[in-house]
Enzyme design. Structure first.
Site, short mmCIF file in Angstrom:
data_model
loop_
_atom_site.label_atom_id
_atom_site.label_comp_id
_atom_site.label_asym_id
_atom_site.label_seq_id
_atom_site.Cartn_x
_atom_site.Cartn_y
_atom_site.Cartn_z
CE LYS A 1 -3.97 -2.33 2.08
NZ LYS A 1 -4.52 -2.73 3.67
CD GLN B 1 -3.37 -4.20 6.81
OE1 GLN B 1 -3.39 -3.42 5.96
NE2 GLN B 1 -3.88 -5.61 6.45
CG ASP C 1 -9.16 0.16 5.20
OD1 ASP C 1 -9.17 -0.16 3.91
OD2 ASP C 1 -8.76 -0.11 6.04
#
Ligand code: NAD
Length: 292
Positions: free
Chosen positions: A52, A96, A119
């Site tokens: 990412k 994460q 997200d």
């Protein structure tokens, strides 16, 4: 049979984002900035976060990796989240998952400012998405929708079977595919571990989205001729013959199912790369929304 090439498509999307970023810079507008919070040293998480961050650099974003010890307390993590919410230089950030067991994931996700939740996991964004309002769509389902759109696959009125009801893939993709719009308007069946006689459903499906995480689960005798297959599964399977010691497997018995499919995503190189591209897209969107 045509391969839905997520790798190629994601490169194209990243190129478009890169161009949008350089145009922003030329016009004196802010450079998008994404941060990633990584707690602990989990191998898979390190790989995901690493790619990412690398992708951010490739498109000209600023990126910040925040690494925290896996012994961090829930309280300390919450205060880090508060800090990120207040950081005006950030357009978005991700935490994460999974988090260490002593930390309540739900509490952390709820603490993220929905405006920075690229997200799309916060209930405010999920609710807005379900109501077809402006939101951040979780990157994986967003990537699948973008893939259908760019390959010009018409799912309207078609029967779609989604396998898996997770909050990050199965459930949101089932909502998006049934929404009004293009792509959309599909008739969706959401299957899960308690579904009885799944094969009877998948055999009738025009489109199958498989998101359960069981390698080679979807077999050729479970699908009809001409089906469109989207394989979301990513499972590490040990393989001593491979230098890494493992290979990545999707949910679909690819070789056999591909023969009956009109379109199919490979693993790797299908939905995975699209997910990262759409995370970048969400960050760019967030930055554009803050232009005022
Ligand atoms: P999860 O692990 O949270 O849930 C799995 C779902 O599958 C559950 O809803 C369960 O009911 C269902 N399921 C399990 N066994 C089943 C069975 N025998 N029949 C029918 N349904 C069954 O799911 P997740 O987090 O959505 O992950 C699913 C897979 O997708 C994993 O392999 C994960 O690594 C992968 N994934 C890939 C991406 C990507 O970018 N490509 C993103 C997220 C997840």
């Amino acid at each position: 049979m045509e391969i839905l090439d997520g790798k190629k498509l994601s490169e194209q999307i990243k190129e478009e984002i890169k161009q949008a970023v350089s145009l922003r810079k030329e016009n004196g507008l802010k450079t998008p900035h994404l941060a990633a919070v990584l707690v602990g040293n989990d191998g898979a998480s390190l790989t995901y976060v690493g790619s990412k961050v690398k992708s951010c650099e490739r498109v000209g974003f600023k990126s910040t990796l925040i690494r925290l010890e896996d012994s961090i307390s829930e309280e300390a993590l919450l205060s880090k989240i508060k800090e990120l919410n207040q950081d005006d230089t950030l357009d978005g950030y991700i935490v994460q998952l999974p988090l260490p067991k002593h930390i309540n994931e739900e509490k952390i996700l709820l603490a993220v400012d929905p405006k920075k939740d690229v997200d799309g996991f916060h209930p405010a964004n999920f609710g807005r998405m379900a109501l077809e309002m402006e939101s951040f769509i979780p990157a994986t389902p967003f990537g699948i929708m973008e893939m259908l759109k760019r390959y010009d696959l018409d799912i309207s009125g078609k029967h779609c079977v989604v396998i898996g009801r997770s909050h990050i893939v199965g459930r949101p993709i089932s909502i998006l595919m049934s929404q009004k719009g293009q792509p959309g308007n599909a008739t969706v069946t959401l299957a899960h571990s308690r579904t009885k006689n799944l094969a009877a459903l998948t055999q009738k499906a025009d489109i199958i989205v498989s998101a359960l995480g069981v390698p080679d689960f979807l077999k050729a005798d479970m699908v009809k001729q001409g089906v469109i297959v989207i394989d979301v599964g990513i499972t590490r399977v040990s393989d001593e013959n491979h230098p890494r010691g493992y290979v990545i497997k999707g949910d679909v018995d690819f070789k056999a199912v591909a023969k009956k499919s009109s379109y199919i995503t490979p693993v790797p190189g299908g939905v995975g790369p699209m997910t990262i591209a759409m995370l970048l897209q969400n960050t760019l969107l967030s930055c554009e929304r803050s232009d005022g």
